[in-house]
Motif scaffolding. Structure first.
Motif, PDB file in Angstrom:
ATOM      1  N   THR A   1      25.760  52.940  17.728  1.00 40.09           N
ATOM      2  CA  THR A   1      24.997  51.963  16.948  1.00 40.09           C
ATOM      3  C   THR A   1      23.563  52.458  16.753  1.00 40.09           C
ATOM      4  O   THR A   1      22.957  52.218  15.718  1.00 40.09           O
ATOM      5  CB  THR A   1      25.020  50.596  17.663  1.00 40.09           C
ATOM      6  OG1 THR A   1      26.384  50.181  17.772  1.00 40.09           O
ATOM      7  CG2 THR A   1      24.247  49.551  16.881  1.00 40.09           C
TER       8      THR A   1
ATOM      9  N   ASP B   1      25.956  46.566  18.209  1.00 39.31           N
ATOM     10  CA  ASP B   1      26.871  47.240  19.141  1.00 39.31           C
ATOM     11  C   ASP B   1      27.965  46.339  19.724  1.00 39.31           C
ATOM     12  O   ASP B   1      28.414  46.564  20.836  1.00 39.31           O
ATOM     13  CB  ASP B   1      26.068  47.914  20.277  1.00 39.31           C
ATOM     14  CG  ASP B   1      26.870  49.008  20.974  1.00 39.31           C
ATOM     15  OD1 ASP B   1      27.591  49.750  20.299  1.00 39.31           O
ATOM     16  OD2 ASP B   1      26.777  49.105  22.220  1.00 39.31           O
TER      17      ASP B   1
ATOM     18  N   ASP C   1      23.586  52.453  24.649  1.00 38.73           N
ATOM     19  CA  ASP C   1      23.549  52.274  23.200  1.00 38.73           C
ATOM     20  C   ASP C   1      23.116  50.861  22.836  1.00 38.73           C
ATOM     21  O   ASP C   1      22.381  50.659  21.864  1.00 38.73           O
ATOM     22  CB  ASP C   1      24.935  52.589  22.610  1.00 38.73           C
ATOM     23  CG  ASP C   1      24.916  52.624  21.091  1.00 38.73           C
ATOM     24  OD1 ASP C   1      23.872  52.989  20.514  1.00 38.73           O
ATOM     25  OD2 ASP C   1      25.952  52.309  20.487  1.00 38.73           O
TER      26      ASP C   1
ATOM     27  N   ASP D   1      26.130  57.302  24.392  1.00 40.38           N
ATOM     28  CA  ASP D   1      27.414  57.001  23.751  1.00 40.38           C
ATOM     29  C   ASP D   1      28.222  58.254  23.416  1.00 40.38           C
ATOM     30  O   ASP D   1      29.399  58.152  23.065  1.00 40.38           O
ATOM     31  CB  ASP D   1      27.218  56.142  22.489  1.00 40.38           C
ATOM     32  CG  ASP D   1      27.605  54.684  22.735  1.00 40.38           C
ATOM     33  OD1 ASP D   1      27.563  54.254  23.907  1.00 40.38           O
ATOM     34  OD2 ASP D   1      27.954  53.977  21.764  1.00 40.38           O
TER      35      ASP D   1
ATOM     36  N   HIS E   1      29.788  49.994  15.650  1.00 44.79           N
ATOM     37  CA  HIS E   1      30.717  51.111  15.437  1.00 44.79           C
ATOM     38  C   HIS E   1      32.051  50.937  16.154  1.00 44.79           C
ATOM     39  O   HIS E   1      32.768  51.907  16.377  1.00 44.79           O
ATOM     40  CB  HIS E   1      30.050  52.439  15.842  1.00 44.79           C
ATOM     41  CG  HIS E   1      29.761  52.567  17.311  1.00 44.79           C
ATOM     42  ND1 HIS E   1      30.157  53.650  18.052  1.00 44.79           N
ATOM     43  CD2 HIS E   1      29.108  51.761  18.176  1.00 44.79           C
ATOM     44  CE1 HIS E   1      29.754  53.507  19.306  1.00 44.79           C
ATOM     45  NE2 HIS E   1      29.109  52.371  19.407  1.00 44.79           N
ATOM     46  N   HIS E   2      32.372  49.695  16.532  1.00 42.68           N
ATOM     47  CA  HIS E   2      33.689  49.447  17.133  1.00 42.68           C
ATOM     48  C   HIS E   2      34.707  49.117  16.044  1.00 42.68           C
ATOM     49  O   HIS E   2      34.343  48.677  14.960  1.00 42.68           O
ATOM     50  CB  HIS E   2      33.601  48.312  18.153  1.00 42.68           C
ATOM     51  CG  HIS E   2      32.718  48.640  19.317  1.00 42.68           C
ATOM     52  ND1 HIS E   2      31.355  48.429  19.288  1.00 42.68           N
ATOM     53  CD2 HIS E   2      32.992  49.201  20.515  1.00 42.68           C
ATOM     54  CE1 HIS E   2      30.830  48.837  20.433  1.00 42.68           C
ATOM     55  NE2 HIS E   2      31.798  49.316  21.194  1.00 42.68           N
TER      56      HIS E   2
HETATM   57 MN    MN Z   1      27.916  51.813  21.323  1.00 45.78          MN
END
Ligand code: MN
Length: 343
Positions: free
Chosen positions: A143, A96, A32, A175, A123-124
């Protein structure tokens, strides 16, 4: 921090008005990281804009076929050029990762010094607030999907070439473990369909990413499962541990242990899995879970790490043996949480 038209416009203006754009991602880049970086890099290049992709260190061979991956700078090997570029860039895309610790001390220092406008797309959970423009959500597969999102809502979508689409598809595919998890949203599949419409060949991409095991990697996987897997049924937990010696024996290369932890999680009634990998001065740990038990919380609390609810990582700075001992000692206090994770 959802994507609004305002954020989309801001990002588009930054791309259009910057002379020098940098795109960076985290250390030990995965599919990703590389997919989102190259997807965006290729779109910006198509606009005849200057873009440089920089990651802290090397990435696995199974990602090195993606178009223009040879242009990516490894900071570790080319720090002078990377430093100069980051210091003079107008805009830096941070893709990411949610914390500057994920890019390593040196790159972190440069990023803090650089006057560039920083855009975070990630996206964390719980992103640090270092960026000027932020697009952060956990309601997405990857991401790469998020990069596709803002390109789609901007006027830049038509610049997604087949090669850029391939890169973004690699990010979404890896991912989600090939559309196995983090893909309950129909949008992820719609985007995958759009990428196919652009002209990618999913079957070919899958082969290039997953059917490129070296003999050593496959034997390391076999060894990990037959010799180094510990199943603790009482705690619905299983883990694998690999010493430096084990890795040497199988001529370990970066990426070789990718996904190994999932085999531990695939056992029936196992809701929590870990892999401990002994590195030079640290034991790197990856955690996986099924259901509600948050490995993000677990990794943050005990291992100076984090990630997602069902996939996270962390570090331990004591010996491998003591790391495992400590881990086993933590399990009783989480017993019910793990046991009832799927309830
Ligand atoms: Mn990722």
């Amino acid at each position: 921090l959802q994507l609004t038209q305002n954020t989309v416009d801001q990002i588009q203006n930054l791309i259009m008005n910057s002379k020098q754009i940098a795109i960076i991602s985290h250390a030990n880049p995965d599919g990703d990281a590389i997919g989102s970086v190259l997807g965006l890099h290729l779109v910006i290049k198509k606009l005849h804009k200057e873009s440089l992709a920089i990651v802290p260190n090397d990435f696995p061979k199974f990602l090195q076929w993606i178009c223009c991956s040879e242009e990516i700078i490894r900071y570790e090997n080319d720090s002078k050029r990377a430093k100069e570029y980051l210091m003079t860039a107008d805009c830096i895309f941070c893709l990411d990762f949610n914390s500057l610790d994920r890019i390593g001390e040196d790159m972190k220092t440069i990023l803090n010094k650089s006057g560039a406008t920083k855009v975070l797309v990630d996206h964390h959970l719980e992103p640090e607030s270092f960026a000027d423009v932020v697009y952060s959500t956990t309601e997405t597969s990857s991401t790469s999907e998020m990069v596709f999102d803002f390109l789609t809502l901007s006027q830049l979508k038509k610049n997604i070439s087949k090669e850029a689409a391939e890169a973004l598809y690699v990010g979404i595919m890896t991912d989600t473990g090939s559309f196995k998890y983090a893909c309950n949203n129909p949008k992820t599949f719609k985007i995958a369909a759009e990428l196919v419409e652009i002209g990618i060949d999913p079957e070919k991409i899958h082969q290039k990413v997953y059917d490129t095991n070296s003999e050593n990697r496959l034997r390391l996987l076999g060894f990990s499962i037959s010799e180094k897997l510990v199943v603790l049924n009482e705690y619905n937990t299983a883990y694998i541990y690999l010493s430096k010696k084990d890795l040497q024996k199988f001529k370990f290369k970066s990426g070789d242990t990718e996904g190994v932890v999932n085999y531990a999680l695939s056992i029936e009634n196992i809701n929590f899995a870990a892999i401990f990998i002994e590195k030079k001065n640290v034991v790197r740990i990856s955690f996986r879970s099924k259901g509600k038990f948050s490995v993000n919380t677990f990794a943050r609390k005990y291992y100076d790490g984090g990630g997602h609810q069902n996939a996270a990582g962390g570090n331990s700075y004591i010996s491998l043996k003591n790391t495992i001992k400590k881990f086993e000692e933590l399990l009783p206090s989480h017993k019910n949480e793990i046991k009832n994770s799927l309830v």
